[in-house]
Design a protein around this motif. Structure first.
Motif, PDB file in Angstrom:
ATOM      1  N   SER A 113       0.822  -1.207   0.000  1.00 61.39           N
ATOM      2  CA  SER A 113       0.000   0.000   0.000  1.00 61.39           C
ATOM      3  C   SER A 113       0.857   1.258   0.000  1.00 61.39           C
ATOM      4  O   SER A 113       1.679   1.462   0.896  1.00 61.39           O
ATOM      5  CB  SER A 113      -0.920   0.009   1.223  1.00 61.39           C
ATOM      6  N   ALA A 115      -0.357   4.080   0.532  1.00 59.99           N
ATOM      7  CA  ALA A 115      -0.919   4.908   1.603  1.00 59.99           C
ATOM      8  C   ALA A 115      -0.467   4.445   2.982  1.00 59.99           C
ATOM      9  O   ALA A 115      -0.750   5.105   3.985  1.00 59.99           O
ATOM     10  CB  ALA A 115      -2.450   4.894   1.533  1.00 59.99           C
ATOM     11  N   ASP A 117      -1.436   1.681   4.582  1.00 56.77           N
ATOM     12  CA  ASP A 117      -2.532   1.140   5.383  1.00 56.77           C
ATOM     13  C   ASP A 117      -2.537  -0.379   5.427  1.00 56.77           C
ATOM     14  O   ASP A 117      -3.566  -1.007   5.657  1.00 56.77           O
ATOM     15  CB  ASP A 117      -3.884   1.664   4.880  1.00 56.77           C
ATOM     16  N   ASP A 118      -1.369  -1.006   5.221  1.00 55.87           N
ATOM     17  CA  ASP A 118      -1.257  -2.455   5.371  1.00 55.87           C
ATOM     18  C   ASP A 118      -1.292  -2.836   6.845  1.00 55.87           C
ATOM     19  O   ASP A 118      -0.871  -2.080   7.711  1.00 55.87           O
ATOM     20  CB  ASP A 118       0.075  -2.958   4.791  1.00 55.87           C
ATOM     21  N   ARG A 120      -2.650  -5.269  10.426  1.00 55.14           N
ATOM     22  CA  ARG A 120      -3.673  -5.238  11.476  1.00 55.14           C
ATOM     23  C   ARG A 120      -3.032  -5.639  12.796  1.00 55.14           C
ATOM     24  O   ARG A 120      -2.301  -6.626  12.874  1.00 55.14           O
ATOM     25  CB  ARG A 120      -4.826  -6.175  11.146  1.00 55.14           C
ATOM     26  N   ASP A 144      -6.859  -1.622  12.189  1.00 57.95           N
ATOM     27  CA  ASP A 144      -6.337  -1.822  10.840  1.00 57.95           C
ATOM     28  C   ASP A 144      -5.374  -0.705  10.444  1.00 57.95           C
ATOM     29  O   ASP A 144      -5.452   0.422  10.949  1.00 57.95           O
ATOM     30  CB  ASP A 144      -7.486  -1.886   9.833  1.00 57.95           C
ATOM     31  N   GLY A 145      -4.488  -1.035   9.508  1.00 53.36           N
ATOM     32  CA  GLY A 145      -3.579  -0.039   8.959  1.00 53.36           C
ATOM     33  C   GLY A 145      -2.252   0.062   9.662  1.00 53.36           C
ATOM     34  O   GLY A 145      -1.450   0.957   9.357  1.00 53.36           O
ATOM     35  N   LYS A 166       3.317   2.107  11.285  1.00 51.66           N
ATOM     36  CA  LYS A 166       2.934   2.121   9.876  1.00 51.66           C
ATOM     37  C   LYS A 166       4.162   2.021   8.982  1.00 51.66           C
ATOM     38  O   LYS A 166       5.216   2.569   9.294  1.00 51.66           O
ATOM     39  CB  LYS A 166       2.171   3.408   9.533  1.00 51.66           C
ATOM     40  N   CYS A 200      -1.483   4.191  19.665  1.00 51.10           N
ATOM     41  CA  CYS A 200      -2.924   4.011  19.500  1.00 51.10           C
ATOM     42  C   CYS A 200      -3.535   3.797  20.878  1.00 51.10           C
ATOM     43  O   CYS A 200      -2.986   3.054  21.698  1.00 51.10           O
ATOM     44  CB  CYS A 200      -3.230   2.815  18.604  1.00 51.10           C
ATOM     45  N   THR A 294       1.431   9.791   5.693  1.00 53.53           N
ATOM     46  CA  THR A 294       0.345   8.849   5.899  1.00 53.53           C
ATOM     47  C   THR A 294      -0.754   9.520   6.703  1.00 53.53           C
ATOM     48  O   THR A 294      -0.521  10.040   7.786  1.00 53.53           O
ATOM     49  CB  THR A 294       0.840   7.602   6.653  1.00 53.53           C
ATOM     50  N   GLY A 296      -4.090  10.032   9.026  1.00 53.40           N
ATOM     51  CA  GLY A 296      -4.675   9.342  10.167  1.00 53.40           C
ATOM     52  C   GLY A 296      -3.896   9.436  11.451  1.00 53.40           C
ATOM     53  O   GLY A 296      -4.386   8.996  12.491  1.00 53.40           O
TER      54      GLY A 296
END
Length: 666
Positions: A113, A115, A117-118, A120, A144-145, A166, A200, A294, A296
């Motif tokens: 990806s 972006a 976003d690979d 999990r 995810d991501g 990420k 997170c 990226t 988010g």
């Protein structure tokens, strides 16, 4: 199973028609081989191995996670990083008895990806019980991501923070192009390239993500030298030295200042070292994106406490190439300070991070930081030196820790002034008379955790209890109880055929005083355990089609390991004989005049030569020998135990190896 080195991404630019179809077939077959569509072993949720040892106080329980547990990133050279899967860090609930949380990374291809976003990651909640089932999941969230979950911690209010990572192809290409110029090469590996390290948050009560993930690691910028942005202190994809010696890093919440601190093995160009970053829990969200390509993740303001009474930040701590070879850290909630213990080319040294005013041997006229306030773990009166990190816990206003020394597996006490007040050899078999640093560097299995009461009380002295774990010659594993003065209280209990614990992953203590950890190990088709074994996550695309950005594929198991165990975690619990109480007033006050070791060490690295033995000023483009070779370091090249990855698997009566060879995979 084969490494699937030629199984390039079916979505690679310029691939189409037959080429793309062939890639799809190759990728699918690699996935089949790695994930084990045909398996002889089946995971059973809640399968328990309650042991008669210690009157039934040791239990091991299986949990089926519903997804394959990832291994360390890299080929078979990454096998020895953890002696287990990608870390499954755990933290206890601060208020609920018998409740812990743990993070884990689901096995998924990443690098495809643009972006980023690979991947999990997961955070799960477990309820523990002395009665069967001894461990059961009571909540879980998937995020995810993110392609890697790291350490996690929890606030007193129940907000979990987990290191979430990420993969950013734009950063990887920028790093590779920069290093090709620096090293005058046509190609360059992405092993040392930067990942985007974030935090997170998950609400422990609802097990739902809360807020927006935010950046805590460096924002990559070639030739940059900023505190939060630049090329010093990259969180790497698969840099062998940085990960083998530091794992995937630490995350610590300090309630005294409401801060989150990370510490990880890092890269600076072709050099390896470490980086530390600290952010307030309510840090200001900045408008500037700071190269966060990226979407988010928030970009937050990183503080710089320049002067007294606190000064934890300096340029070296934000990223340096000191060849860090190990680390251990912990927050003492009674003292309100973080311990920093590590080594490079000499014995271990300890610092106070600097959340509180520094004092005693931790104090320095220049304030805190990387080069000041070091206390080397040398014990001249016992002719001993600490060589390899174990674990450290608060002990009253001071500390108690485990380590491997010249004389064996040891327990060491230190007061808040940086004076060593206890030094006991618990087990001597790994004492290295010839100072073979390679052996010390490999042995990172000695552990220590609070037992019988919550860690938040930081009990100490003769009435305190700790569980210690260590490894002896031949890889035999043992547990025993010690008191807060490093004195043995029980006979050693051998657990070699019962459980194991990985490198670079801590134990945790529940609110009611049980010591627990979560990991996984490979199994044979008959269910027999292969302790300390797990697969790795190699590259399945050499990056030639995507500007050097490699794609990392599914789990590849050691030879003969049954894929049916790929989703099975193991929860080990050592139950205290009884709750020992949490009243810190019961402890005897620490006598801060005790000094069991006498003066030792020097102003530098503790090796007696007086120099600092650091590479802090070394630039990655200075022609110095770099640290990129996973097999060329004279100090430590390979793990003592070798494992074959040339496995065979039969699918529908046809040799998997033959199929893969016919398709050009091997």
């Amino acid at each position: 199973p084969p490494r699937c080195a030629n199984a390039r991404s079916p979505g690679a630019p310029g691939s189409g028609g037959r080429a793309r179809a062939a890639m799809l077939v190759r990728a699918a077959l690699c996935s089949v081989v790695a994930r084990g569509v045909v398996a002889g072993y089946a995971c059973v949720d809640g399968r328990s191995a309650a042991q008669d040892l210690a009157a039934g106080r040791l239990t091991v329980t299986s949990l089926c996670l519903g997804g394959t547990i990832a291994g360390p990133v890299g080929g078979k050279e990454a096998y020895g990083h953890f002696r287990g899967p990608s870390p499954m860090h755990a933290v206890a609930d601060p208020g609920q008895t018998g409740v812990i949380y743990f993070s884990w990374t689901e096995d998924a291809t990443f690098g495809e990806s643009e972006a980023g976003d690979d991947g999990r990651i997961h955070v799960a909640r477990i309820a523990l019980s002395r009665d069967a089932p001894h461990a059961s999941r009571t909540g879980e969230t998937a995020i995810d991501g993110f392609m890697r979950a790291g350490d996690l911690d929890i606030t007193p209010e129940g907000k979990l923070g987990v290191m979430c990572t990420k993969h950013v192809p734009v950063w990887v290409r920028s790093f590779i192009e920069h290093m090709k110029v620096v090293k005058n090469k046509d190609t360059y590996s992405d092993d040392m390239a930067p990942l985007l390290l974030g935090v997170c948050h998950v609400d422990a009560a609802t097990m739902k993500p809360v807020g927006t993930p935010w950046r805590i690691g460096k924002s990559f910028k070639p030739k940059g030298a900023g505190m939060s942005e630049g090329d010093r202190g990259n969180y790497p994809i698969a840099a062998w030295h940085a990960i083998h010696d530091g794992g995937y890093g630490w995350l610590t919440f300090a309630d005294s200042l409401r801060t989150w601190t990370t510490w990880y093995g890092a890269t600076w160009g072709s050099h390896t070292g470490y980086a530390m970053h600290t952010y307030y829990d309510d840090a200001k969200v900045l408008d500037t994106p700071m190269n966060l390509t990226t979407a988010g993740l928030e970009n937050r303001e990183e503080p710089w406490p320049k002067c007294c009474p606190r000064k934890w930040a300096d340029w070296n701590r934000h990223g340096t190439g000191d060849h860090q070879m190990g680390s251990m850290t912990r927050y003492n909630p009674v003292l309100g300070e973080i311990a920093v213990v590590k080594h490079t080319h000499g014995p271990l040294y300890m610092q106070h991070y600097g959340l509180k005013p520094l004092r005693g041997n931790f104090w320095h006229a220049k304030g805190g930081g990387h080069l000041t306030g070091r206390v080397h773990l040398n014990c001249s009166r016992k002719a001993d030196m600490a060589r390899s990190e174990g674990a450290i816990r608060g002990c009253g206003l001071g500390w108690i820790m485990s380590a491997v020394t010249d004389q064996g597996n040891a327990c060491i006490k230190m007061n808040r002034n940086g004076t060593i007040t206890g030094w006991e050899i618990i087990e001597p078999s790994l004492g290295e008379k010839n100072n073979n640093l390679k052996q010390y560097r490999q042995n990172k299995f000695v552990r220590l955790a609070t037992l019988g009461y919550p860690e938040s009380r930081a009990r100490c002295g003769a009435r305190a209890r700790f569980l210690m774990g260590y490894v002896t010659e031949g890889g035999r594993r043992w547990l025993l109880e010690i008191d807060g003065n490093c004195k043995k209280l029980t006979a050693p209990m051998e657990v070699t055929n019962i459980t194991t614990w990985p490198k670079h992953q801590e134990w945790t203590t529940t609110a009611d005083g049980a010591v627990t950890w979560v990991t996984a190990w490979a199994k044979n088709a008959d269910g027999s355990a292969r302790f300390g074994e797990w697969g790795t996550k190699p590259s399945i695309d050499n990056g030639t089609t995507r500007g050097g950005v490699e794609i990392y594929g599914p789990l590849v198991l050691p030879d003969g390991a049954d894929p049916g165990a790929n989703q099975e975690a193991q929860v080990t619990v050592y139950w205290p004989e009884s709750r020992l109480g949490d009243d810190a007033a019961e402890d005897e006050p620490e006598d801060e005049t005790i000094d069991v070791c006498g003066p030792g060490g020097d102003a530098g690295d503790g090796d007696g030569d007086g120099d600092a033995d650091e590479e802090d000023g070394t630039r990655a483009d200075d022609g110095d020998v770099d640290d990129t070779d996973a097999a060329g370091d004279s100090e430590d090249d390979t793990d003592p135990v070798t494992v074959s990855f040339a496995g065979r698997m039969v699918l529908g009566g046809i040799s998997a190896a033959s199929l893969l060879m016919s398709l050009g995979i091997v």
